[in-house]
Design an enzyme around this catalytic site. Sequence first.
Site, PDB file in Angstrom:
ATOM      1  N   ASP A   1       2.643  51.161   8.949  1.00  0.00           N
ATOM      2  CA  ASP A   1       3.360  49.879   8.406  1.00  0.00           C
ATOM      3  C   ASP A   1       4.305  49.091   9.691  1.00  0.00           C
ATOM      4  O   ASP A   1       3.433  49.239  10.851  1.00  0.00           O
ATOM      5  CB  ASP A   1       4.608  50.345   7.367  1.00  0.00           C
ATOM      6  CG  ASP A   1       4.809  49.382   6.487  1.00  0.00           C
ATOM      7  OD1 ASP A   1       5.301  48.099   6.663  1.00  0.00           O
ATOM      8  OD2 ASP A   1       4.563  49.463   5.172  1.00  0.00           O
TER       9      ASP A   1
ATOM     10  N   GLY B   1      -0.319  49.136  13.321  1.00  0.00           N
ATOM     11  CA  GLY B   1       0.934  48.585  12.411  1.00  0.00           C
ATOM     12  C   GLY B   1       0.742  47.376  11.756  1.00  0.00           C
ATOM     13  O   GLY B   1      -0.010  46.566  12.484  1.00  0.00           O
ATOM     14  N   HIS B   2       1.519  47.054  10.873  1.00  0.00           N
ATOM     15  CA  HIS B   2       1.288  45.651  10.158  1.00  0.00           C
ATOM     16  C   HIS B   2       1.878  44.570  11.050  1.00  0.00           C
ATOM     17  O   HIS B   2       1.422  43.624  11.092  1.00  0.00           O
ATOM     18  CB  HIS B   2       2.349  45.896   8.824  1.00  0.00           C
ATOM     19  CG  HIS B   2       1.547  46.755   7.888  1.00  0.00           C
ATOM     20  ND1 HIS B   2       1.886  46.913   6.557  1.00  0.00           N
ATOM     21  CD2 HIS B   2       0.390  47.443   7.886  1.00  0.00           C
ATOM     22  CE1 HIS B   2       1.187  47.573   5.853  1.00  0.00           C
ATOM     23  NE2 HIS B   2       0.173  48.053   6.591  1.00  0.00           N
ATOM     24  N   GLY B   3       2.852  44.843  11.973  1.00  0.00           N
ATOM     25  CA  GLY B   3       3.381  44.180  12.916  1.00  0.00           C
ATOM     26  C   GLY B   3       4.051  44.954  13.922  1.00  0.00           C
ATOM     27  O   GLY B   3       4.740  45.852  13.895  1.00  0.00           O
TER      28      GLY B   3
ATOM     29  N   ARG C   1      -0.234  41.939  12.847  1.00  0.00           N
ATOM     30  CA  ARG C   1       0.419  40.715  13.619  1.00  0.00           C
ATOM     31  C   ARG C   1       1.232  41.031  14.573  1.00  0.00           C
ATOM     32  O   ARG C   1       1.646  42.246  14.637  1.00  0.00           O
ATOM     33  CB  ARG C   1       1.206  39.871  12.632  1.00  0.00           C
ATOM     34  CG  ARG C   1       0.243  39.401  11.341  1.00  0.00           C
ATOM     35  CD  ARG C   1       1.305  38.798  10.317  1.00  0.00           C
ATOM     36  NE  ARG C   1       0.195  38.039   9.243  1.00  0.00           N
ATOM     37  CZ  ARG C   1       0.077  38.548   7.971  1.00  0.00           C
ATOM     38  NH1 ARG C   1       0.598  39.575   7.851  1.00  0.00           N
ATOM     39  NH2 ARG C   1      -0.728  38.051   7.362  1.00  0.00           N
TER      40      ARG C   1
END
Length: 401
Positions: free
Chosen positions: A222, A252-254, A281
């Site tokens: 995440d 990771g997501h961000g 991102r």
Amino acid sequence: MVAFIYFTAILFTVTASDIYDVTKFGADHTGSKPCTEAIQRAINEAARNYGGIVYFPHGQYLSGAVELKSNITLDFADKVVLRFLDDPKEYPPLEETIPNGNKITLPFTPLIRAFGHSNITIRGNAMLDGHGETWWARMPPPSTRPVFLQIFWVRNLLLEDITVKSSPMYNVNLKNCDDVVIKRIKIRNPANYVDPGPNTDGININSCKRVHITGVNISTGDDCIALDSNIERNTRIPTVDVLIENSHMYAGHGGVSIGSVTAGGLRNVTVRNCIFNGTNRGLFIKSRRGRGGLVEDISYHDITMVDLRKEGIAIATIYNGSDAGLHNRDFHWEPVNERTPFIRNIEFKNIQGDSVLNPIFIVGLPESSIKNITFANVQIKSKFDIFLNNTKNIVINGNVH
């Protein structure tokens, strides 16, 4: 916009009587039998004597949930392994009374927890293994699972050099904490687009003040680092004065995300000298109607972003948890109220890299434009163009949009 971080350490002279060796309290250092009670006895005895060092000699240890208290240092010898049991019975539902008198109920007791204490340290070149693989298979999303390190309402916290691996859910989850230093820790969970490591946020900072994160290395399922803020008893509790630097984020997501819980407001945040390698991102600020709050005075500089899987830099107040929602254009004006989010005064400087989708993506609300965003020497390679909607005074490498 620079975050100035102050961390006040409580210094005291350590004597032999201040060191509480967990093996002296019955902990098995071979990893063959659980030693939850022995570890907790050592912590409780140190707390009874107004604090001390709870020491883990070299070896392997097996444990269930443990609770930290004021003036406690968990000190691990080099290359210690602390593995946590994966039996749900070890982590029953927990009700805690928080400092404002309210009660919170958690569906599972965290693996390591501290509520309403001060002067807590966890340090050492040790591996803390949450055995998350069993939990992810047993309770896939949207199930809630135990948090690894849950530290709420704590002042003076130091996390140093440890590795946190395979957390059932969030790895390091801080709320309403002041004067926090997190240095040189590693977090390792599988990326959830490869293997199921869901909701395993690396470091969550929620309504905290004076936080310094440096030298961390995170790969997870995440957001690597997420900053949020809440409202409690109709009072906004902001996240302020945060410095994140000299760190490396992988899956990771961000790399560093702000929001989407922004109700309490976030300000005076600096992210600098970081590398994001393969995150979805790089830098992401997100909120939506209903969340409210003001996000302002945020500075990002000297950052390299490589092989990003989605947008390079994204700012959006239409976030609903899905990529489809993020790209929705069917938004009409609504009256401004206390639940309207605002984002302004953000600076990006000396940032380079590449992304699969838009290098810069900014979408505001008709009634709440995202404004005063400056990009200087920002070079993100992409097949896509910059996308702006419902914005004001966006300056990109000297050009006003």
